[in-house]
Enzyme design. Structure first.
Site, PDB file in Angstrom:
ATOM      1  N   LEU A 102      -5.845   1.292  -0.462  1.00 32.64           N
ATOM      2  CA  LEU A 102      -6.712   0.463  -1.294  1.00 32.64           C
ATOM      3  C   LEU A 102      -6.869  -0.919  -0.684  1.00 32.64           C
ATOM      4  O   LEU A 102      -5.879  -1.551  -0.309  1.00 32.64           O
ATOM      5  CB  LEU A 102      -6.144   0.339  -2.710  1.00 32.64           C
ATOM      6  N   ASP A 103      -8.104  -1.364  -0.594  1.00 35.69           N
ATOM      7  CA  ASP A 103      -8.377  -2.740  -0.191  1.00 35.69           C
ATOM      8  C   ASP A 103      -7.979  -3.655  -1.352  1.00 35.69           C
ATOM      9  O   ASP A 103      -7.846  -3.203  -2.490  1.00 35.69           O
ATOM     10  CB  ASP A 103      -9.863  -2.886   0.142  1.00 35.69           C
ATOM     11  N   LYS A 104      -7.784  -4.929  -1.061  1.00 38.56           N
ATOM     12  CA  LYS A 104      -7.347  -5.860  -2.111  1.00 38.56           C
ATOM     13  C   LYS A 104      -8.542  -6.483  -2.827  1.00 38.56           C
ATOM     14  O   LYS A 104      -8.792  -6.198  -3.992  1.00 38.56           O
ATOM     15  CB  LYS A 104      -6.458  -6.950  -1.522  1.00 38.56           C
ATOM     16  N   THR A 105      -9.280  -7.324  -2.124  1.00 36.59           N
ATOM     17  CA  THR A 105     -10.343  -8.114  -2.743  1.00 36.59           C
ATOM     18  C   THR A 105     -11.507  -7.229  -3.165  1.00 36.59           C
ATOM     19  O   THR A 105     -12.100  -6.527  -2.356  1.00 36.59           O
ATOM     20  CB  THR A 105     -10.853  -9.197  -1.776  1.00 36.59           C
ATOM     21  N   THR A 297     -10.069   3.417  -0.444  1.00 33.91           N
ATOM     22  CA  THR A 297     -10.926   2.761  -1.426  1.00 33.91           C
ATOM     23  C   THR A 297     -11.205   1.337  -0.968  1.00 33.91           C
ATOM     24  O   THR A 297     -10.274   0.590  -0.669  1.00 33.91           O
ATOM     25  CB  THR A 297     -10.250   2.728  -2.813  1.00 33.91           C
TER      26      THR A 297
END
Length: 412
Positions: A102-105, A297
């Site tokens: 999963l990406d953060k921002t 994601t």
């Protein structure tokens, strides 16, 4: 149309099976019509009737229709929940996911960061630094840059030779002088970092802030600390994934300290920061070797290579870039991370119904075929075995759609 035209693995298997099954059954029916008068002393009319009963019973309509109706129902059920799946292949593959990056921002966090603190560095002029930073930030479409530009709000200077530095920041000329605005990695590469600067950055990063630095060719001019908040749905989404046996891993271009702070708040144990786009790609490959089927994601251009490499790529459709949505296999239209776990659940449910339908279609036919061999099956039984089985598998497959309709209150 493209989604429905992409056949799922089970559908391809059934089609191949039917391609062999259908001519084989037809050959057996012809053999019954031609040979039983000689072998079993039947009349030609009795042999023809038995062959027709056998042919109608063995007709593969229910078997062939069982998979596409279930897959289309699954795709439609997902669409009702704001999940656009680009084909039956991805609908089935999602059940196999063992880990998901999963990406953060914009994925775990709101993607709407705010400037919470900024200061000039060294002997830099505050007004000039603010003016230059606002001008550079306004030219970038990155959420952090947008936050800085919106907070500094002032008349902008003309920026020439503006260029994005993937995974690092941006640069451009203001009043004939080259300026850079980016993360600590960019400053390190330009040999402009120092012990004091690293200590200042660490203070902000431990609070979960993202720090952007303004510099010219000689020195750092200012620091801008931006904070983003976790989406309300992210913690539950991560818990749902873990509950399904899927291991969540955060991959972000942000610094490691901020990544770990946000990951801890979201309930993710494995957080990896300071990743360039190619590093995210390598991380997906490593996860595929370690865990098996791996999803990704994300919402940004930097996520596109990883989205394409993943077994199933999920793009945030609301705030996501066109590049990310093009590279992904699934688009979450409302940016709700809970939809990822729902996709995995839907995939598992769809796969179960697929095999229920296949078993139902073949089971009914097997029973009546035995009756036909024993001579107790009639034509109306044959019609039930064919059309009745077809209606049963269609009804079973549509359960996916009815379930989605119930969740959305009957809306579409």
């Amino acid at each position: 149309e493209e989604a429905q035209g992409t056949r799922a693995p089970t559908q391809r298997f059934v089609d191949k099976f039917a391609a062999i099954y259908t001519p084989a059954v037809f050959a057996i029916a012809v053999a019954v019509a031609v040979l039983t008068p000689f072998l079993l002393n039947l009349t030609w009319l009795e042999a023809l009737y038995k062959a027709l009963v056998l042919l109608v019973i063995a007709c593969p309509c229910a078997l062939v229709i069982s998979t596409p109706v279930t897959v289309v129902s699954g795709l439609s059920a997902a669409a009702r929940r704001g999940i656009l799946i680009k084909g039956g292949t991805y609908l089935e593959d999602a059940r196999l996911l063992k880990a998901i990056a999963l990406d953060k921002t914009g994925t775990i966090t709101e993607g709407k960061p705010k400037l919470v603190d900024w200061r000039v560095w060294g002997a830099a002029d505050e007004a000039a630094a603010r003016h230059t930073a606002a001008s550079l930030a306004a030219r970038s479409d990155h959420p952090v840059s947008k936050a800085i530009a919106q907070s500094l709000q002032m008349q902008l200077a003309e920026v020439q030779d503006f260029k994005a530095l993937p995974g690092r920041g941006v640069q451009g000329q203001v009043n004939g002088e080259l300026f850079m605005m980016g993360n600590h990695r960019l400053i390190e590469e330009k040999n402009l970092s120092s012990t004091e600067l690293k200590a200042e950055l660490l203070t902000h990063e431990e609070q979960g802030r993202t720090v952007t630095l303004l510099a010219n060719s000689n020195t750092v001019l200012a620091l801008f600390a931006v904070a983003d908040t976790i989406k309300e749905t992210s913690r539950k989404a991560i818990a749902d994934l873990i509950g399904l046996g899927v291991t969540p891993v955060m991959l972000t271009g942000d610094n490691s300290a901020t990544a770990k702070a946000i990951a801890s708040e979201a309930g993710i144990e494995d957080a990896r920061g300071d990743l360039l786009p190619e590093a995210k790609l390598d991380a997906i490959r490593e996860m595929q070797r370690r865990y098996g089927a791996t999803g990704m994601t994300g919402d940004g251009i930097n996520d596109a290579p990883a989205l394409a490499q993943a077994d199933v790529g999920f793009a945030m459709g609301g705030a996501g870039t066109d590049t990310a949505m093009e590279a992904a296999d699934v688009v979450i239209m409302n940016d709700n991370l809970e939809r990822v776990a729902e996709t995995v659940q839907l995939s598992r449910h769809t796969h179960a119904i697929l095999w229920q339908n296949i078993t139902l279609a073949l089971g009914i036919k097997a029973v009546f075929l035995v009756m036909a061999v024993l001579g107790t099956a009639t034509m109306w039984m044959a019609v039930f075995a064919d059309m009745g089985a077809s209606l049963l598998v269609v009804g079973n497959g549509l359960r996916l759609l009815r379930k989605a309709q119930a969740k959305t209150g009957g809306g579409s």
